[in-house]
Design a protein around this motif. Structure first.
Motif, PDB file in Angstrom:
ATOM      1  N   GLY A 313       0.786  -1.230   0.000  1.00  0.00           N
ATOM      2  CA  GLY A 313       0.000   0.000   0.000  1.00  0.00           C
ATOM      3  C   GLY A 313       0.813   1.274   0.000  1.00  0.00           C
ATOM      4  N   LEU A 314       2.066   1.227  -0.444  1.00  0.00           N
ATOM      5  CA  LEU A 314       2.888   2.429  -0.505  1.00  0.00           C
ATOM      6  C   LEU A 314       2.556   3.245  -1.746  1.00  0.00           C
ATOM      7  CD1 LEU A 314       6.422   1.078   0.522  1.00  0.00           C
ATOM      8  CD2 LEU A 314       4.606   1.978   1.982  1.00  0.00           C
ATOM      9  N   GLY A 315       2.730   4.545  -1.645  1.00  0.00           N
ATOM     10  CA  GLY A 315       2.579   5.415  -2.800  1.00  0.00           C
ATOM     11  C   GLY A 315       3.804   5.332  -3.687  1.00  0.00           C
ATOM     12  N   PRO A 316       3.786   6.009  -4.844  1.00  0.00           N
ATOM     13  CA  PRO A 316       4.929   5.920  -5.765  1.00  0.00           C
ATOM     14  C   PRO A 316       6.232   6.436  -5.188  1.00  0.00           C
ATOM     15  CG  PRO A 316       3.301   7.557  -6.514  1.00  0.00           C
ATOM     16  CD  PRO A 316       2.680   6.799  -5.395  1.00  0.00           C
ATOM     17  N   VAL A 317       6.176   7.488  -4.344  1.00  0.00           N
ATOM     18  CA  VAL A 317       7.420   8.019  -3.775  1.00  0.00           C
ATOM     19  C   VAL A 317       8.027   7.045  -2.761  1.00  0.00           C
ATOM     20  CG1 VAL A 317       8.450   9.841  -2.359  1.00  0.00           C
ATOM     21  CG2 VAL A 317       6.910  10.433  -4.214  1.00  0.00           C
ATOM     22  N   PRO A 318       7.269   6.589  -1.741  1.00  0.00           N
ATOM     23  CA  PRO A 318       7.872   5.610  -0.813  1.00  0.00           C
ATOM     24  C   PRO A 318       8.325   4.327  -1.512  1.00  0.00           C
ATOM     25  CG  PRO A 318       5.842   6.504   0.108  1.00  0.00           C
ATOM     26  CD  PRO A 318       5.911   6.983  -1.307  1.00  0.00           C
ATOM     27  N   ALA A 319       7.558   3.876  -2.524  1.00  0.00           N
ATOM     28  CA  ALA A 319       7.948   2.658  -3.249  1.00  0.00           C
ATOM     29  C   ALA A 319       9.267   2.858  -3.979  1.00  0.00           C
ATOM     30  CB  ALA A 319       6.850   2.266  -4.236  1.00  0.00           C
ATOM     31  N   GLY A 320       9.431   4.036  -4.581  1.00  0.00           N
ATOM     32  CA  GLY A 320      10.686   4.310  -5.275  1.00  0.00           C
ATOM     33  C   GLY A 320      11.842   4.516  -4.314  1.00  0.00           C
ATOM     34  N   LEU A 321      11.597   5.292  -3.240  1.00  0.00           N
ATOM     35  CA  LEU A 321      12.665   5.614  -2.299  1.00  0.00           C
ATOM     36  C   LEU A 321      13.108   4.402  -1.485  1.00  0.00           C
ATOM     37  CD1 LEU A 321      11.561   9.122  -0.972  1.00  0.00           C
ATOM     38  CD2 LEU A 321      13.295   8.582  -2.692  1.00  0.00           C
ATOM     39  N   ALA A 322      12.293   3.357  -1.443  1.00  0.00           N
ATOM     40  CA  ALA A 322      12.701   2.147  -0.729  1.00  0.00           C
ATOM     41  C   ALA A 322      13.964   1.540  -1.320  1.00  0.00           C
ATOM     42  CB  ALA A 322      11.564   1.128  -0.748  1.00  0.00           C
ATOM     43  N   LEU A 323      14.255   1.877  -2.588  1.00  0.00           N
ATOM     44  CA  LEU A 323      15.450   1.341  -3.245  1.00  0.00           C
ATOM     45  C   LEU A 323      16.654   2.276  -3.143  1.00  0.00           C
ATOM     46  CD1 LEU A 323      13.780  -0.101  -6.461  1.00  0.00           C
ATOM     47  CD2 LEU A 323      14.492  -1.329  -4.415  1.00  0.00           C
ATOM     48  N   THR A 324      16.488   3.408  -2.451  1.00  0.00           N
ATOM     49  CA  THR A 324      17.604   4.352  -2.324  1.00  0.00           C
ATOM     50  C   THR A 324      18.851   3.722  -1.702  1.00  0.00           C
ATOM     51  OG1 THR A 324      16.050   6.203  -2.149  1.00  0.00           O
ATOM     52  CG2 THR A 324      18.295   6.597  -1.390  1.00  0.00           C
ATOM     53  N   PRO A 325      18.729   2.902  -0.639  1.00  0.00           N
ATOM     54  CA  PRO A 325      19.949   2.269  -0.097  1.00  0.00           C
ATOM     55  C   PRO A 325      20.686   1.424  -1.136  1.00  0.00           C
ATOM     56  CG  PRO A 325      18.118   2.035   1.444  1.00  0.00           C
ATOM     57  CD  PRO A 325      17.538   2.572   0.176  1.00  0.00           C
ATOM     58  N   MET A 326      19.932   0.765  -2.008  1.00  0.00           N
ATOM     59  CA  MET A 326      20.564  -0.030  -3.053  1.00  0.00           C
ATOM     60  C   MET A 326      21.347   0.865  -4.012  1.00  0.00           C
ATOM     61  SD  MET A 326      18.778  -2.641  -5.811  1.00  0.00           S
ATOM     62  CE  MET A 326      18.443  -3.894  -4.562  1.00  0.00           C
ATOM     63  N   ALA A 327      20.739   1.988  -4.399  1.00  0.00           N
ATOM     64  CA  ALA A 327      21.401   2.909  -5.324  1.00  0.00           C
ATOM     65  C   ALA A 327      22.655   3.516  -4.707  1.00  0.00           C
ATOM     66  CB  ALA A 327      20.431   4.006  -5.757  1.00  0.00           C
ATOM     67  N   LEU A 328      22.557   3.939  -3.454  1.00  0.00           N
ATOM     68  CA  LEU A 328      23.708   4.557  -2.794  1.00  0.00           C
ATOM     69  C   LEU A 328      24.849   3.560  -2.619  1.00  0.00           C
ATOM     70  CD1 LEU A 328      21.913   6.724  -0.070  1.00  0.00           C
ATOM     71  CD2 LEU A 328      22.985   7.499  -2.194  1.00  0.00           C
ATOM     72  N   ALA A 329      24.509   2.345  -2.199  1.00  0.00           N
ATOM     73  CA  ALA A 329      25.554   1.332  -2.029  1.00  0.00           C
ATOM     74  C   ALA A 329      26.203   0.991  -3.366  1.00  0.00           C
ATOM     75  CB  ALA A 329      24.955   0.072  -1.392  1.00  0.00           C
ATOM     76  N   PHE A 330      25.393   0.882  -4.410  1.00  0.00           N
ATOM     77  CA  PHE A 330      25.935   0.594  -5.738  1.00  0.00           C
ATOM     78  C   PHE A 330      26.924   1.675  -6.151  1.00  0.00           C
ATOM     79  CE2 PHE A 330      26.331   0.289 -10.225  1.00  0.00           C
ATOM     80  CZ  PHE A 330      26.065  -1.029 -10.568  1.00  0.00           C
ATOM     81  N   PHE A 331      26.531   2.942  -5.973  1.00  0.00           N
ATOM     82  CA  PHE A 331      27.387   4.054  -6.395  1.00  0.00           C
ATOM     83  C   PHE A 331      28.717   4.052  -5.645  1.00  0.00           C
ATOM     84  CE2 PHE A 331      28.779   8.477  -5.714  1.00  0.00           C
ATOM     85  CZ  PHE A 331      29.068   8.812  -7.038  1.00  0.00           C
ATOM     86  N   VAL A 332      28.664   3.917  -4.321  1.00  0.00           N
ATOM     87  CA  VAL A 332      29.886   3.996  -3.513  1.00  0.00           C
ATOM     88  C   VAL A 332      30.818   2.824  -3.817  1.00  0.00           C
ATOM     89  CG1 VAL A 332      30.775   3.898  -1.158  1.00  0.00           C
ATOM     90  CG2 VAL A 332      28.776   5.310  -1.676  1.00  0.00           C
ATOM     91  N   VAL A 333      30.269   1.617  -3.849  1.00  0.00           N
ATOM     92  CA  VAL A 333      31.116   0.431  -4.037  1.00  0.00           C
ATOM     93  C   VAL A 333      31.669   0.365  -5.462  1.00  0.00           C
ATOM     94  CG1 VAL A 333      31.143  -2.092  -3.988  1.00  0.00           C
ATOM     95  CG2 VAL A 333      29.931  -0.817  -2.221  1.00  0.00           C
ATOM     96  N   SER A 334      30.880   0.828  -6.454  1.00  0.00           N
ATOM     97  CA  SER A 334      31.367   0.766  -7.841  1.00  0.00           C
ATOM     98  C   SER A 334      32.616   1.615  -8.038  1.00  0.00           C
ATOM     99  CB  SER A 334      30.262   1.207  -8.804  1.00  0.00           C
ATOM    100  OG  SER A 334      29.942   2.582  -8.617  1.00  0.00           O
ATOM    101  N   LEU A 335      32.786   2.656  -7.233  1.00  0.00           N
ATOM    102  CA  LEU A 335      33.985   3.494  -7.339  1.00  0.00           C
ATOM    103  C   LEU A 335      35.239   2.726  -6.923  1.00  0.00           C
ATOM    104  CD1 LEU A 335      32.622   6.865  -5.874  1.00  0.00           C
ATOM    105  CD2 LEU A 335      32.858   6.213  -8.277  1.00  0.00           C
ATOM    106  N   CYS A 336      35.050   1.700  -6.097  1.00  0.00           N
ATOM    107  CA  CYS A 336      36.193   0.909  -5.634  1.00  0.00           C
ATOM    108  C   CYS A 336      36.510  -0.253  -6.566  1.00  0.00           C
ATOM    109  CB  CYS A 336      35.907   0.349  -4.239  1.00  0.00           C
ATOM    110  SG  CYS A 336      35.434   1.585  -3.013  1.00  0.00           S
ATOM    111  N   GLY A 337      35.610  -0.533  -7.519  1.00  0.00           N
ATOM    112  CA  GLY A 337      35.756  -1.703  -8.371  1.00  0.00           C
ATOM    113  C   GLY A 337      37.079  -1.800  -9.109  1.00  0.00           C
TER     114      GLY A 337
END
Length: 477
Positions: A313-337
């Protein structure tokens, strides 16, 4: 001295084009747009359906029409860029992407939106292969390794960011545009990209231009359509007879494509997908690994969007923002690749798969324990760990696939790689998405989500096993 070409300069045979920092930013912007648009509609589909009174099969076409035309035309786009100039095709594809995005945003009904989305996918197919081909042709050594690492990071981040951005734009309802803003936002971005590309992207093309392989192009298109069309539309349409006939025709079309390409190669002509290119160990093994990875990635993105909106029952913003930790972790770790690859080689990909598996298992446990109160907080540990694992796979994997491809065949190589990735992304939505939606009526949303995540976990186990066969080091030339 290195000279960067524009459309008004003529390159002598001895001149080597160079891709500077601004040029790299511009082509990466061009790489981000098509991938963002593949995922940006996931959280907008309920709003589109309500506003345009579209049925579920038509909404499926909004997604699959883009993906199908994109996948079918990618290799041809790479070949045409090799032949006529990658910069010109990049500019033309980006301009067409902006125009078709405007058409999507202004579509008065669902069927015109479907047509505009298919045209948008074709424009993306003209633009995206030129990105990797330009990087391959206009960089070398450590600069190429860095550029490929940034491309992989951009690709992965764009897929997650697209879903987050879609939720934010739909909820923001900018000037009353609602869901239309997810397409209209491309127009000013494209305008900026065209200005930058005209200034900073060098012209490159194959030194030995190869003509378009007409029979191969047609048979590749038929093969992909025979596989992807029924898988993406079958469930929503009720699996009519044409879907089964199409799936039955796929192996024959694929065999015909291979036979035509092999015959052309033996006769000294240049096929659309040269068998000699597939003979490269790094490319062949990398492509095999890219398929299950991309299926799991896109399937998860689609399923989590549906589960969070329709089930939790989440709206579009909470549903989208639920993936923010995934995006942030991807960005930070990819710099170390790149640094990690330099020290540990391609075993970093194996480690990334194991880390991703832990993350997906944590999300499955969170869904089982917390349902229906599943949101960003509950998903945070698993999403962050999974994002870190994905960052240690995708950027490095894309670099491995193209590491041995000669610059003269950069367009063909990048076209083959992106076609494989795009086809697998479409397969992920079709297979994992269909599995999830078919389980919901009988098992409920929670059990359907947990089961689908466990199936994805099995796919990750396959990627870990396949990663052990990758070359230990990445070739640079």
């Amino acid at each position: 001295m290195t000279e960067t070409l524009s459309s008004r300069t003529v390159r002598s045979p001895m001149t080597t084009p160079s891709l500077g920092g601004l040029g790299l930013f511009t082509v990466l912007l061009g790489a981000a747009l098509p991938l963002i648009d593949f995922f940006i509609v996931n959280v907008a589909l309920p709003t589109i359906g309500a506003d345009l009174h579209a049925s579920e099969p038509v909404l499926e076409l909004v997604v699959s029409g883009y993906g199908l035309s994109y996948a079918v035309l990618l290799v041809l786009g790479g070949r045409l860029g090799d032949l006529f100039g990658r910069r010109e095709f990049f500019l033309g594809g980006m301009a067409a992407f902006g125009i078709t995005s405007l058409a999507c945003g202004l579509a008065p009904n669902a069927w015109l939106l479907v047509v505009a989305r298919a045209a948008q996918g074709a424009a993306a197919a003209a633009m995206l292969p030129q990105v990797l081909a330009t990087i391959q042709a206009a960089t070398s050594g450590q600069r190429r390794a860095r550029a490929m690492g940034l491309y992989g990071a951009t690709a992965g981040l764009s897929m997650v960011a697209g879903q987050i951005l879609g939720g934010v734009l739909v909820a923001a309802d900018i000037a009353g545009t609602g869901w239309r803003s997810v397409f209209l936002v491309n127009v000013p971005v494209v305008a900026l990209g065209l200005v930058l590309a005209a200034r900073a992207v060098p012209e490159t093309r194959s030194q030995r231009p190869e003509p378009v392989d007409g029979p191969g192009t047609v048979l590749l298109a038929v093969s992909l359509l025979a596989l992807l069309a029924p898988l993406t539309e079958g469930r929503a349409a009720g699996w009519p007879l044409w879907t089964w006939l199409s799936l039955a025709a796929f192996p024959f079309a694929a065999w015909g494509f291979y036979a035509v390409e092999r015959r052309a190669d033996r006769q000294g002509r240049t096929p659309l997908v040269p068998p000699s290119l597939l003979a490269l160990t790094s490319l062949r093994r990398g492509l095999v690994l890219l398929v299950p990875f991309s299926i799991g990635f896109s399937g998860f993105m689609f399923v989590i969007a549906v589960a969070l909106q329709r089930g939790a029952g989440l709206g579009p913003v909470p549903a989208g923002l639920a993936l923010t930790p995934m995006a942030l972790a991807f960005f930070v770790v990819s710099l170390c690749g790149p640094r990690l690859v330099g020290r540990f080689g391609t075993r970093v990909v194996t480690a990334g798969g194991l880390i991703q598996a832990v993350g997906v298992a944590l999300m499955a446990f969170a869904a089982w324990r917390s349902w229906p109160h599943l949101g960003a907080l509950e998903l945070l540990p698993g999403a962050a760990v999974a994002g870190a694992g994905q960052a240690l796979q995708l950027p490095i994997l894309l670099r491995i696939i193209l590491s041995e491809v000669p610059p003269a065949r950069a367009g063909v190589g990048s076209g083959v790689m992106i076609t494989t990735q795009q086809s697998a992304l479409a397969l992920g939505v079709a297979t994992l998405g269909s599995l999830f939606l078919s389980l919901v009526p009988g098992s409920g949303m929670r059990d359907a989500l947990v089961t689908t995540l466990l199936v994805q976990l099995a796919g990750i186990a396959l990627t870990v096993a396949l990663s052990l066969r990758l070359p230990r080091t990445i070739s640079q030339h």
